[in-house]
Design a protein around this motif. Structure first.
Motif, PDB file in Angstrom:
ATOM      1  N   ASP A 295       0.971  -1.231  -0.067  1.00 32.23           N
ATOM      2  CA  ASP A 295      -0.028   0.151  -0.056  1.00 32.23           C
ATOM      3  C   ASP A 295       0.726   1.302  -0.147  1.00 32.23           C
ATOM      4  OD1 ASP A 295      -2.322  -1.743   0.113  1.00 32.23           O
ATOM      5  OD2 ASP A 295      -2.876  -1.134   2.292  1.00 32.23           O
ATOM      6  N   ALA A 296       2.132   1.017   0.645  1.00 31.60           N
ATOM      7  CA  ALA A 296       2.902   2.256   0.800  1.00 31.60           C
ATOM      8  C   ALA A 296       3.725   2.841  -0.593  1.00 31.60           C
ATOM      9  CB  ALA A 296       4.220   1.983   1.773  1.00 31.60           C
ATOM     10  N   ILE A 297       3.788   1.697  -1.449  1.00 32.63           N
ATOM     11  CA  ILE A 297       4.454   2.135  -2.632  1.00 32.63           C
ATOM     12  C   ILE A 297       3.694   2.017  -3.989  1.00 32.63           C
ATOM     13  CG2 ILE A 297       6.691   1.222  -1.777  1.00 32.63           C
ATOM     14  CD1 ILE A 297       6.398  -1.094  -3.269  1.00 32.63           C
ATOM     15  N   ARG A 298       2.564   1.273  -3.942  1.00 29.09           N
ATOM     16  CA  ARG A 298       1.644   1.059  -5.002  1.00 29.09           C
ATOM     17  C   ARG A 298       1.034   2.405  -5.539  1.00 29.09           C
ATOM     18  NH1 ARG A 298      -1.184  -2.727  -3.183  1.00 29.09           N
ATOM     19  NH2 ARG A 298      -0.162  -4.599  -3.994  1.00 29.09           N
ATOM     20  N   LEU A 299       1.176   2.722  -6.672  1.00 32.66           N
ATOM     21  CA  LEU A 299       0.568   4.009  -7.133  1.00 32.66           C
ATOM     22  C   LEU A 299      -0.715   3.870  -8.059  1.00 32.66           C
ATOM     23  CD1 LEU A 299       3.667   6.071  -8.330  1.00 32.66           C
ATOM     24  CD2 LEU A 299       2.946   6.086  -6.227  1.00 32.66           C
ATOM     25  N   THR A 300      -0.558   2.987  -8.931  1.00 31.38           N
ATOM     26  CA  THR A 300      -1.732   2.676  -9.796  1.00 31.38           C
ATOM     27  C   THR A 300      -2.129   1.069  -9.733  1.00 31.38           C
ATOM     28  OG1 THR A 300      -0.394   2.310 -11.646  1.00 31.38           O
ATOM     29  CG2 THR A 300      -0.900   4.320 -11.238  1.00 31.38           C
ATOM     30  N   GLN A 301      -3.235   1.007  -9.990  1.00 30.98           N
ATOM     31  CA  GLN A 301      -3.713  -0.566  -9.869  1.00 30.98           C
ATOM     32  C   GLN A 301      -5.475  -0.430 -10.666  1.00 30.98           C
ATOM     33  OE1 GLN A 301      -4.714  -2.672  -6.070  1.00 30.98           O
ATOM     34  NE2 GLN A 301      -3.380  -4.336  -7.000  1.00 30.98           N
ATOM     35  N   GLY A 302      -5.353  -1.426 -11.513  1.00 35.48           N
ATOM     36  CA  GLY A 302      -6.820  -1.647 -11.990  1.00 35.48           C
ATOM     37  C   GLY A 302      -7.343  -0.360 -12.930  1.00 35.48           C
ATOM     38  N   GLY A 303      -6.332   0.372 -13.185  1.00 38.63           N
ATOM     39  CA  GLY A 303      -6.622   1.479 -14.177  1.00 38.63           C
ATOM     40  C   GLY A 303      -6.756   2.904 -13.332  1.00 38.63           C
ATOM     41  N   LYS A 304      -6.643   2.672 -12.060  1.00 38.27           N
ATOM     42  CA  LYS A 304      -6.776   3.846 -11.260  1.00 38.27           C
ATOM     43  C   LYS A 304      -5.576   4.367 -10.264  1.00 38.27           C
ATOM     44  CE  LYS A 304     -11.634   2.847 -10.458  1.00 38.27           C
ATOM     45  NZ  LYS A 304     -12.689   2.504  -9.580  1.00 38.27           N
ATOM     46  N   ILE A 305      -5.344   5.629  -9.931  1.00 35.39           N
ATOM     47  CA  ILE A 305      -4.461   5.973  -8.919  1.00 35.39           C
ATOM     48  C   ILE A 305      -5.249   5.450  -7.684  1.00 35.39           C
ATOM     49  CG2 ILE A 305      -3.415   7.942  -7.787  1.00 35.39           C
ATOM     50  CD1 ILE A 305      -2.556   7.589 -10.681  1.00 35.39           C
ATOM     51  N   VAL A 306      -4.104   4.726  -7.021  1.00 31.96           N
ATOM     52  CA  VAL A 306      -4.722   4.089  -5.556  1.00 31.96           C
ATOM     53  C   VAL A 306      -3.803   4.573  -4.627  1.00 31.96           C
ATOM     54  CG1 VAL A 306      -5.672   2.027  -6.754  1.00 31.96           C
ATOM     55  CG2 VAL A 306      -3.440   2.156  -5.879  1.00 31.96           C
ATOM     56  N   ASN A 307      -2.830   5.340  -4.716  1.00 28.04           N
ATOM     57  CA  ASN A 307      -1.903   5.503  -3.189  1.00 28.04           C
ATOM     58  C   ASN A 307      -2.401   6.985  -2.577  1.00 28.04           C
ATOM     59  OD1 ASN A 307       0.601   6.951  -2.082  1.00 28.04           O
ATOM     60  ND2 ASN A 307       1.380   5.019  -2.530  1.00 28.04           N
ATOM     61  N   ALA A 308      -2.777   6.774  -1.487  1.00 30.88           N
ATOM     62  CA  ALA A 308      -3.290   7.697  -0.537  1.00 30.88           C
ATOM     63  C   ALA A 308      -2.377   9.132  -0.525  1.00 30.88           C
ATOM     64  CB  ALA A 308      -3.286   7.225   0.865  1.00 30.88           C
ATOM     65  N   ARG A 309      -1.058   8.900  -0.948  1.00 29.63           N
ATOM     66  CA  ARG A 309      -0.333  10.128  -0.754  1.00 29.63           C
ATOM     67  C   ARG A 309      -0.474  10.935  -2.255  1.00 29.63           C
ATOM     68  NH1 ARG A 309       5.937   8.492   0.806  1.00 29.63           N
ATOM     69  NH2 ARG A 309       5.963  10.861   0.617  1.00 29.63           N
ATOM     70  N   LEU A 310      -1.109  10.456  -3.213  1.00 27.73           N
ATOM     71  CA  LEU A 310      -1.573  10.982  -4.347  1.00 27.73           C
ATOM     72  C   LEU A 310      -2.814  11.343  -4.350  1.00 27.73           C
ATOM     73  CD1 LEU A 310       0.550   8.969  -7.053  1.00 27.73           C
ATOM     74  CD2 LEU A 310       1.304  11.192  -5.834  1.00 27.73           C
TER      75      LEU A 310
END
Length: 373
Positions: free
Chosen positions: A356-371
């Motif tokens: 969760d800390a390093i994943r930025l995108t998944q399933g066609g979406k932005i998923v990272n809380a910091r972004l």
């Protein structure tokens, strides 16, 4: 699982994301590894070395074809990743805050982008931390570069013709890069002092034989900021710090600045007026030049002379030692992927804390809380 190692396309990037050593280790995990021809040449790794380690070496298109993981130093252009498997992992330093358009493009392409610079600074992730490994090299090179640009010697020398005083070196920011800069300057014989907003760094400075320079009457940070980094200080502290630094910097021959705040412009530590108090021929190395600079007037990738002082705007300092930088970076990547490697799936399965800390995108979406915040 096929792992693709691509040649870096960014200008001035000589590093490579895998070495023959890590290719061999990935193959031992059960992965197949494909390396783009010429990817390691600037890091002193020949195509034959990769082939001997068990990789297939070829053109970019065949390297990427069907790959489930793409390894890079800097985030590759999504448009250059044609042919990878659906949902492929892109594992690299992705500059999420400054390259948002590229991150959006990864999402649109259905890629799962993993930003290695977002690796949490926790004990079990230390061996995966690209920022620490590359900052170590940058701090070392900053001191070496300062010595080469400084028109005098670093150590005290006693000769028949008289004594030459040791250079005075001041390091601002005592993170990984700063500590290595202190250690290197000390090894070369300089008289070293250092400062940081985190009071906990005093003992670290002293342990390396340097003198801590701290504001005593106004509190700084008692320990670490978020993720091990400092945070912005109060106006009161900034004013007191500026006054202290102004008096100290005027007596210095070398200044190395290393202060960064993740996701924000680098804090300004040295003003034009402060540079003017230094003697002609002094040297400043700004390791934060690419992030806006700690030093007024610094230009990333250039050396400028301001009031007779050489101000070096560092750019990709680790990359100037491409072979060692690549070896460390590639080990960080291997340590990360191997820690989560599922032998049955022949693929990494990330846990929540790190994933969760390093994943930025998944399933066609932005998923990272910091972004998303």
């Amino acid at each position: 699982m096929k792992i693709a190692v691509v040649k870096e396309l960014a200008a001035g990037e000589p590093r490579v994301a895998a070495t023959a050593e890590t290719v061999k280790k990935f193959v031992a995990l059960g992965a197949s590894v494909a390396v783009e021809s010429g990817a390691g040449l600037n890091a002193s790794i020949a195509d034959a070395d990769y082939a001997a380690a068990g990789a297939t070496v070829g053109a970019r298109a065949e390297t990427l074809a069907g790959a489930g993981i793409v390894l890079g130093i800097q985030g590759p252009d999504p448009a250059s990743l044609g042919g990878v498997a659906p949902g492929a992992l892109v594992v690299a330093s992705l500059s999420p805050f400054t390259e948002r358009a590229r991150i959006d493009a990864y999402a649109a392409a259905g890629l799962e982008a993993l930003a290695m610079e977002f690796m949490p600074r926790i004990t079990r992730a230390q061996s995966m931390d690209i920022l620490s490994s590359q900052s170590n090299l940058a701090g070392y090179k900053a001191a070496i570069l300062a010595a080469s640009e400084y028109g005098r010697v670093f150590p005290m020398m006693m000769t028949a013709a008289g004594t030459v005083s040791a250079a005075k070196c001041f390091v601002m920011g005592v993170g990984v890069a700063g500590l290595q800069a202190i250690a290197t300057a000390r090894r070369m014989g300089a008289q070293v002092s250092a400062t940081d907003v985190r009071s906990a760094t005093k003992e670290q400075i002293q342990s390396l034989g340097a003198k801590p320079i701290f504001v005593e009457n106004v509190k700084g940070i008692e320990g670490e900021g978020s993720g091990g980094y400092a945070t912005e200080m109060s106006e009161e502290y900034q004013k007191a710090q500026a006054e202290l630094v102004s008096g100290h910097i005027a007596k210095q021959d070398i200044v190395i600045t290393t202060a960064l705040i993740p996701g924000r412009a680098a804090p300004r530590l040295i003003s034009d007026a402060q540079i003017a108090t230094m003697r002609t021929g002094s040297v400043i190395v700004d390791l934060a030049a690419e992030s806006g600079g700690n030093v007024e007037g610094a230009v990333a990738g250039e050396t400028v002379v301001i009031h007779g002082v050489k101000v070096i705007g560092a750019k990709n300092m680790a990359g100037t030692m491409a072979a060692d930088a690549s070896a460390l970076f590639s080990r960080n990547l291997f340590n990360f992927l191997s820690a989560f490697w599922d032998k049955e799936k022949n693929a990494p399965v990330l846990d929540e804390e790190i994933g969760d800390a390093i994943r930025l995108t998944q399933g066609g979406k932005i998923v990272n809380a910091r972004l998303l915040g």
